[in-house]
Motif scaffolding. Structure first.
Motif, PDB file in Angstrom:
ATOM      1  N   PRO A 110      16.308  19.476   0.472  1.00 49.20           N
ATOM      2  CA  PRO A 110      15.790  20.268  -0.647  1.00 49.20           C
ATOM      3  C   PRO A 110      16.627  20.107  -1.913  1.00 49.20           C
ATOM      4  N   VAL A 111      15.945  20.141  -3.053  1.00 51.06           N
ATOM      5  CA  VAL A 111      16.624  20.071  -4.348  1.00 51.06           C
ATOM      6  C   VAL A 111      17.015  21.486  -4.767  1.00 51.06           C
ATOM      7  N   PRO A 112      18.268  21.725  -5.112  1.00 52.76           N
ATOM      8  CA  PRO A 112      18.671  23.066  -5.558  1.00 52.76           C
ATOM      9  C   PRO A 112      17.814  23.528  -6.740  1.00 52.76           C
ATOM     10  N   GLU A 113      17.523  24.820  -6.744  1.00 53.93           N
ATOM     11  CA  GLU A 113      16.629  25.370  -7.761  1.00 53.93           C
ATOM     12  C   GLU A 113      17.124  25.089  -9.177  1.00 53.93           C
ATOM     13  N   GLU A 114      18.436  25.135  -9.371  1.00 56.00           N
ATOM     14  CA  GLU A 114      18.964  24.954 -10.724  1.00 56.00           C
ATOM     15  C   GLU A 114      18.847  23.502 -11.209  1.00 56.00           C
ATOM     16  N   LEU A 115      18.532  22.583 -10.291  1.00 55.43           N
ATOM     17  CA  LEU A 115      18.382  21.178 -10.675  1.00 55.43           C
ATOM     18  C   LEU A 115      16.924  20.711 -10.617  1.00 55.43           C
ATOM     19  N   ALA A 116      16.040  21.600 -10.267  1.00 62.27           N
ATOM     20  CA  ALA A 116      14.644  21.214 -10.041  1.00 62.27           C
ATOM     21  C   ALA A 116      14.003  20.569 -11.263  1.00 62.27           C
ATOM     22  N   ASP A 117      14.358  21.061 -12.452  1.00 60.73           N
ATOM     23  CA  ASP A 117      13.744  20.508 -13.658  1.00 60.73           C
ATOM     24  C   ASP A 117      14.598  19.414 -14.291  1.00 60.73           C
ATOM     25  N   ARG A 118      15.617  18.945 -13.571  1.00 60.96           N
ATOM     26  CA  ARG A 118      16.484  17.884 -14.083  1.00 60.96           C
ATOM     27  C   ARG A 118      16.397  16.618 -13.228  1.00 60.96           C
ATOM     28  N   GLN A 119      15.361  16.539 -12.390  1.00 65.99           N
ATOM     29  CA  GLN A 119      15.226  15.396 -11.510  1.00 65.99           C
ATOM     30  C   GLN A 119      14.908  14.127 -12.306  1.00 65.99           C
ATOM     31  N   LEU A 120      15.391  13.006 -11.809  1.00 62.12           N
ATOM     32  CA  LEU A 120      15.310  11.755 -12.553  1.00 62.12           C
ATOM     33  C   LEU A 120      14.226  10.805 -12.060  1.00 62.12           C
ATOM     34  N   LEU A 121      13.922  10.821 -10.767  1.00 59.92           N
ATOM     35  CA  LEU A 121      12.944   9.873 -10.256  1.00 59.92           C
ATOM     36  C   LEU A 121      11.524  10.278 -10.640  1.00 59.92           C
ATOM     37  N   VAL A 122      10.733   9.269 -11.020  1.00 60.50           N
ATOM     38  CA  VAL A 122       9.324   9.482 -11.351  1.00 60.50           C
ATOM     39  C   VAL A 122       8.478   8.576 -10.465  1.00 60.50           C
ATOM     40  N   GLU A 123       7.237   8.956 -10.276  1.00 56.79           N
ATOM     41  CA  GLU A 123       6.344   8.153  -9.438  1.00 56.79           C
ATOM     42  C   GLU A 123       5.868   6.935 -10.218  1.00 56.79           C
ATOM     43  N   LEU A 124       6.028   5.753  -9.625  1.00 62.79           N
ATOM     44  CA  LEU A 124       5.653   4.493 -10.266  1.00 62.79           C
ATOM     45  C   LEU A 124       4.443   3.842  -9.592  1.00 62.79           C
ATOM     46  N   VAL A 125       4.399   3.905  -8.277  1.00 63.83           N
ATOM     47  CA  VAL A 125       3.289   3.346  -7.504  1.00 63.83           C
ATOM     48  C   VAL A 125       2.884   4.370  -6.454  1.00 63.83           C
ATOM     49  N   LYS A 126       1.580   4.623  -6.343  1.00 60.64           N
ATOM     50  CA  LYS A 126       1.075   5.590  -5.368  1.00 60.64           C
ATOM     51  C   LYS A 126      -0.007   4.919  -4.537  1.00 60.64           C
ATOM     52  N   GLY A 127       0.208   4.846  -3.239  1.00 58.36           N
ATOM     53  CA  GLY A 127      -0.777   4.216  -2.372  1.00 58.36           C
ATOM     54  C   GLY A 127      -1.087   2.788  -2.774  1.00 58.36           C
ATOM     55  N   GLY A 128      -0.066   2.083  -3.272  1.00 62.08           N
ATOM     56  CA  GLY A 128      -0.246   0.688  -3.676  1.00 62.08           C
ATOM     57  C   GLY A 128      -0.757   0.497  -5.082  1.00 62.08           C
ATOM     58  N   GLN A 129      -1.097   1.569  -5.777  1.00 60.75           N
ATOM     59  CA  GLN A 129      -1.631   1.474  -7.136  1.00 60.75           C
ATOM     60  C   GLN A 129      -0.581   1.886  -8.164  1.00 60.75           C
ATOM     61  N   VAL A 130      -0.391   1.060  -9.180  1.00 60.00           N
ATOM     62  CA  VAL A 130       0.562   1.370 -10.247  1.00 60.00           C
ATOM     63  C   VAL A 130       0.053   2.564 -11.040  1.00 60.00           C
ATOM     64  N   SER A 153       0.824  -1.221   0.000  1.00 59.56           N
ATOM     65  CA  SER A 153       0.000   0.000   0.000  1.00 59.56           C
ATOM     66  C   SER A 153       0.853   1.263   0.000  1.00 59.56           C
ATOM     67  N   GLY A 154       2.159   1.092  -0.197  1.00 55.57           N
ATOM     68  CA  GLY A 154       3.056   2.241  -0.144  1.00 55.57           C
ATOM     69  C   GLY A 154       3.283   2.907  -1.485  1.00 55.57           C
ATOM     70  N   ASP A 155       4.390   3.632  -1.579  1.00 54.64           N
ATOM     71  CA  ASP A 155       4.742   4.387  -2.777  1.00 54.64           C
ATOM     72  C   ASP A 155       6.089   3.899  -3.316  1.00 54.64           C
ATOM     73  N   ILE A 156       6.221   3.915  -4.617  1.00 50.40           N
ATOM     74  CA  ILE A 156       7.490   3.577  -5.255  1.00 50.40           C
ATOM     75  C   ILE A 156       7.824   4.654  -6.280  1.00 50.40           C
ATOM     76  N   TRP A 157       9.029   5.175  -6.159  1.00 47.23           N
ATOM     77  CA  TRP A 157       9.570   6.111  -7.133  1.00 47.23           C
ATOM     78  C   TRP A 157      10.810   5.471  -7.750  1.00 47.23           C
ATOM     79  N   GLY A 158      11.153   5.865  -8.953  1.00 46.83           N
ATOM     80  CA  GLY A 158      12.356   5.294  -9.538  1.00 46.83           C
ATOM     81  C   GLY A 158      12.766   5.980 -10.824  1.00 46.83           C
ATOM     82  N   TYR A 159      13.973   5.666 -11.268  1.00 46.90           N
ATOM     83  CA  TYR A 159      14.394   6.105 -12.590  1.00 46.90           C
ATOM     84  C   TYR A 159      13.456   5.443 -13.610  1.00 46.90           C
ATOM     85  N   PRO A 160      12.971   6.170 -14.592  1.00 50.20           N
ATOM     86  CA  PRO A 160      12.109   5.527 -15.582  1.00 50.20           C
ATOM     87  C   PRO A 160      12.882   4.480 -16.372  1.00 50.20           C
TER      88      PRO A 160
END
Length: 450
Positions: free
Chosen positions: A385-405, A103-110
């Motif tokens: 916190p993520v530095p402002e200059e890297l905010a739009d270069r983040q790599l992790l994306v949400e894969l599972v939210k509250g147990g749902q893919v 029922s948790g969350d998973i984030w990861g590199y796409p």
């Protein structure tokens, strides 16, 4: 192409993945349940401390299979009966397992993205109990598929745009063969010989005949004629059973200049390919392609760059990761709550032993910094916190939210993503000579680590 069979409207078996695990995951769970610590909010991360020796980058593959595994991680009656019969855990734990649903969350590199030492390839968040159970199955999938995809990426780069065929099913476990074909497709291969992979994932399949078919017939000409009669003039004829030059001559006589391709599976491929190309052209079969096989790896493929080869078939070296059959990823607890209270703050944790197996605590983010030319120059990993200059270069994306893919995608998406990710690296990334990772890993540490 590259669709899951569920998207194609085809029946798919979905057996439980709950026993694709190590026994100590369940014994840890039982002890934590009895100690009252099992429900502490926890953060686990998947990463590797180093790339295989001499490799310049890694390739994330298997993410889609991980999502399937998490969805199907269920303790049904048969599984619970096995655990009860073996006395692996007690009845209180079996009761807890009977209702298990992540029922948790998973984030990861796409999937298809590249990674480097320390990259938080996957981040799994939830209670300790529900997260710890997923360790083995997640690592099994990511370690295997990422190793195959990395080898495939090196091979497709060496091929310089010429298509590659995955044909390693007979060189590995039958289930690994399907996963390997999928990972190879993510890494840039065009097709597979494995029909199960075609059925399960929609990967294009190819194949015509082996030496046994030629040997079955009284004459090579009879074998060629039978194949052309069955599959048409555009088929691929295998020409190295006996004498290559004679076989090429016979193949063109049988199929005409419309012959689709010839396959060479032995000998000095560079020399033979040049001779066959010259012979085909002299016979008027200027459009007939040449496919080479025979235990190829990325180095052999690169050595054939100047040869008149139109496609490569790769088996053993691909499905064994071209010498590195695992990506050596680990799954480590990096933060946990101070108590089981849902509002309890997270505390960074990390192994501190000597011997090269230390890790960095804290819930991490990752971003890829670019230089002034838009080329990647560093993998930046941090907590807080993520530095402002890297905010739009983040790599992790949400894969599972509250147990749902929440991140299903057709297989062509990670394939295309990998091509783009590799193109965004410095040019030295595709050199086959041994070297250090093409990007340095930089750490930005926040004391809270959360």
């Amino acid at each position: 192409m590259g669709m899951n069979t569920a998207d194609l409207g085809l029946p798919v078996e979905v057996p439980s993945t709950a026993l694709f695990t190590d026994q100590y995951e369940l014994t840890m769970l039982q002890a934590a349940l009895r100690a009252g610590t099992a429900e502490r909010r926890s953060v686990f991360e998947v990463f590797t401390r180093r790339l295989p020796d001499g490799r310049r980058y890694g390739v994330v593959a298997g993410t889609g299979r991980v999502l399937d595994a998490v969805e199907n991680f269920r303790f049904d009656d048969a599984v619970l009966g096995f655990l009860r019969e073996r006395g692996i855990v007690g009845e209180d734990t079996l009761e807890w397992l009977s209702g298990y649903r992540f029922s948790g969350d998973i984030w990861g590199y796409p999937e298809g993205e590249v990674y480097f030492p320390g990259s938080p390839i996957l981040r799994v968040e939830g209670s300790f109990a529900e997260c710890v159970l997923l360790e083995t199955v997640i690592l099994s999938i990511l370690n295997h598929d990422s190793a195959i995809a990395a080898a495939a990426s090196r091979m497709t780069s060496a091929a310089g745009g010429r298509p590659l065929i995955e044909m390693g099913a007979r060189r590995t476990h039958e289930l690994s063969a399907v996963a390997a074909a999928r990972a190879a497709y993510v890494g840039g291969f065009a097709s597979t010989s494995d029909l199960a992979a075609g059925f399960r994932y929609g990967i294009p399949t190819v194949g015509t005949s082996a030496h046994a078919f030629t040997l079955l017939h009284d004459r090579e000409r009879d074998a060629f004629q039978a194949q052309v009669d069955s599959m048409g003039r555009g088929t691929t004829l295998l020409v190295d059973t006996y004498d290559v030059a004679e076989a090429v001559r016979t193949a063109v006589e049988v199929a005409g200049p419309e012959l689709g391709a010839v396959r060479i599976d032995s000998g000095d491929l560079l020399l033979v390919a040049h001779r066959v190309r010259q012979q085909l052209d002299e016979l008027g079969a200027t459009g007939t392609k040449i496919i080479v096989t025979s235990d190829l790896d990325e180095y052999a493929i690169a050595s054939l760059a100047a040869a008149p080869v139109d496609a490569y078939g790769v088996g053993t070296q691909l499905v064994t990761g071209s010498g590195y059959p695992t990506a050596s990823m680990v799954y480590k607890l990096v933060a946990r709550a101070e108590s089981a209270d849902p509002g309890a703050p997270l505390v960074p944790v990390a192994k501190r032993s000597t011997g090269g197996k230390t890790s960095i605590g804290g819930r991490k983010w990752a971003a890829r910094r670019l230089d002034s030319y838009g080329v990647a120059e560093a993998e930046v990993i941090g907590t807080g916190p993520v530095p402002e200059e890297l905010a739009d270069r983040q790599l992790l994306v949400e894969l599972v939210k509250g147990g749902q893919v929440v991140a299903r995608e057709p297989l062509d998406a990670p394939r295309e993503r990998h091509t783009a990710a590799r193109a965004g690296l410095p040019m030295s990334a595709t050199q086959l000579s041994r070297g250090e990772p093409v990007l340095p890993t930089e750490y930005l540490h926040d004391e809270s680590g959360t």
